[in-house]
Scaffold this active site. Structure first.
Site, PDB file in Angstrom:
ATOM      1  N   SER A 148       3.747   7.060  -6.782  1.00  0.00           N
ATOM      2  CA  SER A 148       2.462   6.374  -7.673  1.00  0.00           C
ATOM      3  C   SER A 148       2.721   6.450  -9.149  1.00  0.00           C
ATOM      4  O   SER A 148       3.546   7.278  -9.505  1.00  0.00           O
ATOM      5  CB  SER A 148       1.407   7.051  -7.027  1.00  0.00           C
ATOM      6  OG  SER A 148       0.073   6.760  -7.954  1.00  0.00           O
ATOM      7  N   TYR A 161      -3.660  14.470  -4.297  1.00  0.00           N
ATOM      8  CA  TYR A 161      -3.061  13.399  -4.412  1.00  0.00           C
ATOM      9  C   TYR A 161      -1.907  13.219  -5.379  1.00  0.00           C
ATOM     10  O   TYR A 161      -0.656  12.866  -5.161  1.00  0.00           O
ATOM     11  CB  TYR A 161      -4.044  12.128  -4.602  1.00  0.00           C
ATOM     12  CG  TYR A 161      -3.450  10.762  -4.440  1.00  0.00           C
ATOM     13  CD1 TYR A 161      -3.035  10.021  -3.485  1.00  0.00           C
ATOM     14  CD2 TYR A 161      -2.917  10.152  -5.971  1.00  0.00           C
ATOM     15  CE1 TYR A 161      -2.285   8.822  -3.413  1.00  0.00           C
ATOM     16  CE2 TYR A 161      -2.467   8.712  -5.958  1.00  0.00           C
ATOM     17  CZ  TYR A 161      -2.202   8.287  -4.688  1.00  0.00           C
ATOM     18  OH  TYR A 161      -1.561   6.885  -4.779  1.00  0.00           O
TER      19      TYR A 161
END
Length: 287
Positions: A148, A161
């Site tokens: 990401s 995350y």
């Protein structure tokens, strides 16, 4: 230069977390535009069954397999099923992932463990089950692991995350070296996928906090949902990823600003400065 259809067309793609968001976008693009047989893996049986039916209505070939990537035995069964019922896997996409909002010290232990088991261990289980089979095949194949933009930066109120996406990026960089060291680099291509803002339901389904500063966690969720409103369509992102993969890029970036975040990260490390608190939508004032 080879096109995605040249490299991937007619092959089999296995996509985890294919029931929605980036995974579903990749599946639609792979089936409709590239001409791949797509194995849809997800814990949401209804979602992948509906997607399989949709792809088949449009002339695609798909197989839906319910799979929880936290379970190594389930991922092993997924690999066995894919190779047996669809054929040699040309593209493995380790995409399944979940989010978590809130201060790290407020994060429930169960939420932490669930996120780690999906976002990090799920990728490992995919590698463990599929890569030996892919290396044993004579044809070229590709492994995409979903990191990401968060994998090259830092942000408050979603530390689990962000941590997991740093881990996936490091795992993928090491895996690329190991595949080459083992003598398979000429036909097994490992690539890291770094989406920026791509539309999905990950923010709605993100873990919450039960105690502590609940308001800060939910305010951050609301901020991320406002960003989602301007996010890239998953099929458009899939097109970019396939094009970059065909060009033999290692870092597959959905938008140019992901490269800007990479440069910012490099500058932070080079200058050895403390991470700066982001401004704008990513910063939620303390309650």
């Amino acid at each position: 230069m080879s096109t995605p259809k040249d490299l991937f067309g007619g092959g089999v793609a296995v996509i985890t977390g294919a029931g929605a968001g980036i995974g579903a976008g990749l599946a639609r693009y792979a089936a409709r535009e590239v001409g791949m047989t797509v194995v849809l893996a997800d814990v949401d049986a209804a979602a992948i069954a509906a997607l399989r039916a949709e792809l088949e209505r449009h002339g695609g070939r798909a197989l839906d397999v319910v799979c929880d990537v936290r379970d190594p035995d389930a991922v092993e069964r997924l690999a066995a099923t894919a190779f047996r019922d669809a054929g040699p896997v040309r593209l493995l996409v380790n995409n399944a992932g979940v989010e978590q909002f809130g201060y790290l010290w407020d994060t429930p232990v169960a939420n932490w463990e669930r996120l780690v088991s999906i976002n990090i261990s799920g990728v490992f289980h995919g590698i463990k089950a599929f890569l030996p089979r892919m290396m044993a095949e004579p044809g070229r194949s590709w492994v995409w692991n979903l990191s990401s933009i968060g994998g090259v930066g830092a942000a408050p109120l979603q530390a689990p995350y962000i941590m997991s996406k740093h881990a996936v990026l490091a795992l993928t960089e090491c895996l690329r070296q190991e595949v080459e060291l083992a003598g398979h680099g000429h036909h097994v291509h490992v690539q890291a996928v770094l989406p920026g803002a791509v539309a999905s339901n990950i923010f709605e389904s993100a873990g919450a906090v039960e105690d502590g500063d609940v308001a800060a966690a939910e305010d951050h969720r609301a901020a991320m949902l406002r960003i989602k409103a301007q996010a890239m369509d998953p099929i458009d992102a899939a097109r970019v990823f396939f094009d970059q993969a065909a060009a033999d890029e290692f870092y597959l970036l959905s938008q140019p600003f992901v490269a800007d975040a990479m440069a910012e990260r490099a500058d932070t490390l080079t200058r050895r400065r403390a991470p700066r608190l982001p401004q704008g939508e990513f910063t939620v004032p303390a309650s």
